[in-house]
Design a protein around this motif. Structure first.
Motif, PDB file in Angstrom:
ATOM      1  N   THR A 173       0.842  -1.198   0.000  1.00  0.00           N
ATOM      2  CA  THR A 173       0.000   0.000   0.000  1.00  0.00           C
ATOM      3  C   THR A 173       0.877   1.248   0.000  1.00  0.00           C
ATOM      4  OG1 THR A 173      -0.116   0.020   2.427  1.00  0.00           O
ATOM      5  CG2 THR A 173      -1.864  -1.160   1.255  1.00  0.00           C
ATOM      6  N   GLY A 174       0.208   2.408  -0.115  1.00  0.00           N
ATOM      7  CA  GLY A 174       0.921   3.672  -0.061  1.00  0.00           C
ATOM      8  C   GLY A 174       1.304   4.224  -1.418  1.00  0.00           C
ATOM      9  N   TRP A 175       0.900   3.542  -2.481  1.00  0.00           N
ATOM     10  CA  TRP A 175       1.275   3.952  -3.832  1.00  0.00           C
ATOM     11  C   TRP A 175       0.052   4.496  -4.570  1.00  0.00           C
ATOM     12  CZ3 TRP A 175       6.414   3.215  -5.517  1.00  0.00           C
ATOM     13  CH2 TRP A 175       7.233   2.517  -4.634  1.00  0.00           C
ATOM     14  N   GLY A 176       0.287   5.150  -5.677  1.00  0.00           N
ATOM     15  CA  GLY A 176      -0.805   5.704  -6.456  1.00  0.00           C
ATOM     16  C   GLY A 176      -1.236   7.067  -5.943  1.00  0.00           C
ATOM     17  N   ALA A 177      -2.150   7.694  -6.666  1.00  0.00           N
ATOM     18  CA  ALA A 177      -2.585   9.046  -6.321  1.00  0.00           C
ATOM     19  C   ALA A 177      -3.254   9.111  -4.964  1.00  0.00           C
ATOM     20  CB  ALA A 177      -3.531   9.573  -7.405  1.00  0.00           C
ATOM     21  N   ASP A 178      -3.990   8.052  -4.612  1.00  0.00           N
ATOM     22  CA  ASP A 178      -4.710   8.053  -3.333  1.00  0.00           C
ATOM     23  C   ASP A 178      -3.983   7.288  -2.246  1.00  0.00           C
ATOM     24  OD1 ASP A 178      -4.996   5.521  -4.318  1.00  0.00           O
ATOM     25  OD2 ASP A 178      -7.186   5.507  -4.344  1.00  0.00           O
TER      26      ASP A 178
ATOM     27  N   MET B  25       2.772  -1.106  -5.212  1.00  0.00           N
ATOM     28  CA  MET B  25       3.773  -0.692  -6.196  1.00  0.00           C
ATOM     29  C   MET B  25       3.552  -1.417  -7.515  1.00  0.00           C
ATOM     30  SD  MET B  25       7.254  -2.616  -4.873  1.00  0.00           S
ATOM     31  CE  MET B  25       8.226  -1.994  -6.247  1.00  0.00           C
ATOM     32  N   PHE B  26       3.763  -0.729  -8.585  1.00  0.00           N
ATOM     33  CA  PHE B  26       3.587  -1.182  -9.955  1.00  0.00           C
ATOM     34  C   PHE B  26       2.128  -1.209 -10.397  1.00  0.00           C
ATOM     35  CE2 PHE B  26       7.930  -2.929  -9.490  1.00  0.00           C
ATOM     36  CZ  PHE B  26       8.503  -2.326 -10.594  1.00  0.00           C
ATOM     37  N   ASP B  27       1.158  -1.161  -9.472  1.00  0.00           N
ATOM     38  CA  ASP B  27      -0.237  -1.107  -9.902  1.00  0.00           C
ATOM     39  C   ASP B  27      -0.508   0.153 -10.701  1.00  0.00           C
ATOM     40  OD1 ASP B  27      -1.034  -3.500  -8.927  1.00  0.00           O
ATOM     41  OD2 ASP B  27      -1.908  -2.733  -7.075  1.00  0.00           O
ATOM     42  N   SER B  28      -0.028   1.275 -10.186  1.00  0.00           N
ATOM     43  CA  SER B  28      -0.343   2.549 -10.811  1.00  0.00           C
ATOM     44  C   SER B  28       0.407   2.774 -12.112  1.00  0.00           C
ATOM     45  CB  SER B  28      -0.035   3.709  -9.854  1.00  0.00           C
ATOM     46  OG  SER B  28       1.322   3.685  -9.469  1.00  0.00           O
ATOM     47  N   ILE B  29       1.531   2.043 -12.336  1.00  0.00           N
ATOM     48  CA  ILE B  29       2.268   2.248 -13.589  1.00  0.00           C
ATOM     49  C   ILE B  29       2.111   1.066 -14.522  1.00  0.00           C
ATOM     50  CG2 ILE B  29       4.018   3.548 -12.349  1.00  0.00           C
ATOM     51  CD1 ILE B  29       5.873   1.076 -13.262  1.00  0.00           C
ATOM     52  N   GLN B  30       1.403   0.009 -14.087  1.00  0.00           N
ATOM     53  CA  GLN B  30       1.335  -1.190 -14.912  1.00  0.00           C
ATOM     54  C   GLN B  30       0.767  -0.883 -16.297  1.00  0.00           C
ATOM     55  OE1 GLN B  30       2.619  -3.979 -13.716  1.00  0.00           O
ATOM     56  NE2 GLN B  30       2.311  -5.114 -15.589  1.00  0.00           N
ATOM     57  N   ALA B  31      -0.319  -0.090 -16.332  1.00  0.00           N
ATOM     58  CA  ALA B  31      -0.922   0.199 -17.634  1.00  0.00           C
ATOM     59  C   ALA B  31      -0.033   1.083 -18.497  1.00  0.00           C
ATOM     60  CB  ALA B  31      -2.295   0.824 -17.442  1.00  0.00           C
ATOM     61  N   PRO B  32       0.387   2.268 -18.025  1.00  0.00           N
ATOM     62  CA  PRO B  32       1.188   3.117 -18.910  1.00  0.00           C
ATOM     63  C   PRO B  32       2.585   2.583 -19.168  1.00  0.00           C
ATOM     64  CG  PRO B  32       1.016   4.102 -16.730  1.00  0.00           C
ATOM     65  CD  PRO B  32       0.093   2.938 -16.750  1.00  0.00           C
TER      66      PRO B  32
ATOM     67  N   THR C   6      -5.728 -13.686 -20.379  1.00  0.00           N
ATOM     68  CA  THR C   6      -5.136 -12.682 -21.264  1.00  0.00           C
ATOM     69  C   THR C   6      -4.228 -11.688 -20.557  1.00  0.00           C
ATOM     70  OG1 THR C   6      -7.122 -11.297 -21.016  1.00  0.00           O
ATOM     71  CG2 THR C   6      -7.061 -12.797 -22.904  1.00  0.00           C
ATOM     72  N   SER C   7      -4.307 -11.592 -19.237  1.00  0.00           N
ATOM     73  CA  SER C   7      -3.557 -10.573 -18.512  1.00  0.00           C
ATOM     74  C   SER C   7      -2.057 -10.873 -18.504  1.00  0.00           C
ATOM     75  CB  SER C   7      -4.053 -10.478 -17.066  1.00  0.00           C
ATOM     76  OG  SER C   7      -3.188  -9.650 -16.294  1.00  0.00           O
ATOM     77  N   PRO C   8      -1.219  -9.853 -18.722  1.00  0.00           N
ATOM     78  CA  PRO C   8       0.235 -10.056 -18.622  1.00  0.00           C
ATOM     79  C   PRO C   8       0.684 -10.334 -17.197  1.00  0.00           C
ATOM     80  CG  PRO C   8      -0.269  -7.724 -18.923  1.00  0.00           C
ATOM     81  CD  PRO C   8      -1.555  -8.459 -19.113  1.00  0.00           C
ATOM     82  N   GLU C   9      -0.178 -10.134 -16.215  1.00  0.00           N
ATOM     83  CA  GLU C   9       0.159 -10.435 -14.830  1.00  0.00           C
ATOM     84  C   GLU C   9       0.194 -11.934 -14.573  1.00  0.00           C
ATOM     85  OE1 GLU C   9       0.531  -8.496 -11.530  1.00  0.00           O
ATOM     86  OE2 GLU C   9       1.622  -7.588 -13.190  1.00  0.00           O
TER      87      GLU C   9
END
Length: 670
Positions: A331-336, A341-348, A497-500
């Motif tokens: 926790t502690g990552w992303g705008a909120d 970690m990596f959740d907020s940048i996984q898409a871009p 289908t997910s790259p995860e």
């Protein structure tokens, strides 16, 4: 365009550090991201700014060319002062290098590892390239972690994490200087420790040494989109010396990096060693690779980060300290501040580039990149797959299935054949985000035993007895394993289908597998008679009698050309039919029975499930040598030239033609 062999690159050991008074450096432009080198600003009394960092390093190399002697660089005073100012590491890290047997440590990670180890001041990961911000690895002494960051492979997020673990208040800053400059980011590097301590860190079993890698095709495209064409190609002009008035050999126009194809050629000719597109296999000298304990992949960044960080706990905390994932990564990552970690940048960071690959790649460019980065694809520690020859789906294959295939309820890999088919729906290991497609006669029993142990069934994990009432380990109703049909449709669709997620299967040379099925399911057993004669619908009593006689009294050739031609069964059906064609581009890993031991360990290591002390390792060792029926040694006894041709060109033509399986026809009768 040819790949530049690693041995032709300037050896890191020849990289000489300039004396401290020559390391005065002007700061790079503010817009630069992950600059390859950043140095201290020149003193006020210096009137002329020195050349950009990469140009200075290039000049240093040129000064050294022609010298056949290797001179050990002097220890920079800053590193000595930093080492003296640090509090001593734990007792285990302050031992001399001779305490640990390096060969034993390396062999535990890579079989047949070198028996000697020597850390030199001139090594690029130590003090040989102090100018390079992605050369020396970051050291997290509190958690005994050495991490080798790489440009365009999530290095920003990793440095934010490490700064957070070191209690930096502005840990989530995205400032280039604050984050990437070793002088300003507050991180510790390997060169901050004296040689004996650094050697021990690099070899001790008590330390974790990790690196994240990325498919070169994605990475080089990401580098072009970010560094080649953005901001009027400012990065390229500054660090690759484009349009330089000082070098007639490198007076290149911006147009030469405006297309992806021209960028590939330009970077190889002008600045091939820029860390944003340098070979990942050149990240360190070859002697260090056997000591890397964890290889992570950006395609599964979130999952791999969780697996790694859950192993790390503070070295000097009493009681049961939280692992690094729960404390810093979860926790502690992303705008909120609620993401991991990596959740907020996984898409871009990953998907954005991946989704644009089909826009820029052609078969010719893909071949070129595979050749340029052949050393990466073929490096056994990076686990990046092959060079387009079946180990990994090509860009064209991956995106030829547009739109994304839809999972239907009736699909046999989902709910189409829940009952009566033990190897239709794939097995799911959610804790490792692994979807595994078992194939009969390809060690499917072994894999189910392994997965049962991994799922906690330690008392009877190795039971193999299909005559028992519970049918272990085969029966999905009783073996306790999770299958794709256990998940709701929307979630199952994402998993496929997910790259995860990693989707994997093992295959076997078709002629070998077919003979194994015959020896196991026909000779001395009623299996084939039951499946092909007794229970087959639509047959008259006379037809059943003839079928039974043909199976029991016939030959291998008559069974192949006669019985199974009208009797489908997973034990001898083509392996290419294991999944529908639209799912093959999403198959991330295809192992082979012929190299079972190596491929099995590679897969388990990929998903963070390798356990060197688990009892199932003996099964892997046994099956790496031969299968239960040892069919491969009997091929010449049962096949003739006519039957071999029939199997290759008719019965299993689809298997040999499936590029992901990478079968080579090993002719029994030339």
């Amino acid at each position: 365009q040819q790949a530049q062999p690693p041995q032709q690159a300037q050896p890191p050991q020849q990289q000489q550090a300039q004396p401290p008074q020559q390391q005065q450096q002007a700061q790079p432009p503010p817009q630069q991201e992950t600059a390859p080198q950043q140095q201290e600003q020149a003193p006020p009394q210096q009137q002329q700014a020195p050349p950009p960092p990469q140009e200075e390093e290039r000049q240093q190399q040129q000064q050294q060319e022609g010298s056949t002697e290797q001179t050990e660089v002097a220890t920079p005073p800053a590193a000595e002062e930093a080492a003296e100012a640090n509090s001593p590491p734990s007792d285990e890290t302050t031992k001399t290098a001779s305490v640990t047997n390096p060969a034993a440590v390396a062999a535990a990670v890579v079989p047949n590892a070198p028996a000697t180890f020597e850390l030199r001041d001139s090594d690029s990961i130590y003090k040989g390239r102090r100018m390079c911000i992605e050369c020396a690895p970051v050291v997290l002494e509190s958690h005994r972690l050495i991490f080798f960051t790489s440009a365009k492979v999530g290095c920003t997020v990793w440095k934010q994490l490490f700064r957070r673990m070191m209690n930096q208040k502005d840990w989530n800053s995205t400032s280039e200087l604050t984050l990437h400059s070793p002088k300003h980011n507050g991180l510790k590097y390997l060169y901050d420790y004296d040689k004996d301590v650094a050697s021990e860190m690099m070899t001790s079993r008590n330390w974790t040494r990790a690196m994240m890698v990325r498919d070169p095709k994605e990475r080089i495209l990401s580098a072009w989109l970010d560094k080649g064409i953005s901001d009027n190609s400012r990065y390229m002009k500054h660090f690759c010396n484009l349009d330089s008035k000082n070098s007639t050999a490198k007076k290149l126009t911006q147009a030469q990096v405006q297309t992806f194809a021209s960028f590939l050629k330009t970077t190889q000719n002008v600045c091939p060693r820029d860390p944003h597109w340098q070979l990942q296999s050149d990240r360190m000298e070859e002697k260090f690779w056997p000591y890397i304990t964890d290889i992570l992949h950006i395609g599964t960044a979130r999952r791999d980060a969780e697996v790694l960080l859950k192993k790390l706990k503070p070295a000097k905390t009493a009681g049961a300290p939280p692992n690094a994932w729960d404390q810093f990564g979860k926790t502690g990552w992303g705008a909120d501040g609620k993401e991991s970690m990596f959740d907020s940048i996984q898409a871009p960071h990953v998907q954005h580039t991946a989704n644009r690959m089909q826009d820029y790649y052609t078969p010719e460019l893909e071949d070129l990149v595979e050749e340029l980065y052949r050393a990466d694809y073929e490096h056994d520690r990076l686990e990046l797959g092959g060079t387009g020859d079946g180990d990994k789906p090509t860009v064209i294959e991956r995106f030829s299935t547009s739109p994304t295939p839809k999972l239907e309820e009736k699909d046999q890999i989902y709910k189409g054949r829940i009952r009566g088919c033990y190897d239709c729906a794939p097995i799911v290991l959610p804790q490792y985000k692994l979807i595994f497609f078992t194939v009969p006669k390809v060690a499917c029993s072994v894999w189910k035993q392994i997965f049962r142990y991994m799922m906690g069934f330690h008392d009877d994990w190795d039971v193999v007895d299909e005559t028992r009432g519970d049918g272990l380990p085969y029966n999905p109703d009783t073996n306790g394993l999770k299958y794709l049909f256990h998940y709701e449709h929307e979630e199952a669709q994402t998993m496929m289908t997910s790259p995860e997620w990693t989707r994997a299967m093992f295959v076997r040379e078709p002629k070998d597998r077919l003979l194994s099925a015959y020896l196991d399911k026909v000779i001395g057993t009623n299996f084939a008679v039951s499946k092909c004669c007794d229970t087959k619908p639509g047959m008259t009593d006379e037809e059943r009698k003839k079928c039974k006689d043909d199976v029991e009294n016939g030959t291998f050739k008559s069974f192949v050309k006669g019985t199974i031609s009208d009797c489908a069964n997973p034990h001898w059906d083509p392996q290419s039919d294991r999944v529908a064609p639209q799912w093959w581009p999403y198959m991330d890993y295809v192992g082979h029975m012929e190299t079972f031991g190596t491929d099995a360990q590679r897969l388990l290591r990929m998903v963070g499930a390798l356990n060197e002390t688990a009892p199932y390792n003996r099964l892997i060792e046994v099956n790496s040598a031969h299968h239960a029926s040892n069919a491969s040694a009997k091929l010449v006894q049962y096949y003739d030239a006519d039957l071999e041709q029939y199997v290759e060109e008719t019965l299993y033509a689809s298997d040999y033609a499936q590029p992901r399986m990478k079968f080579e026809k090993h002719t029994i009768f030339p």
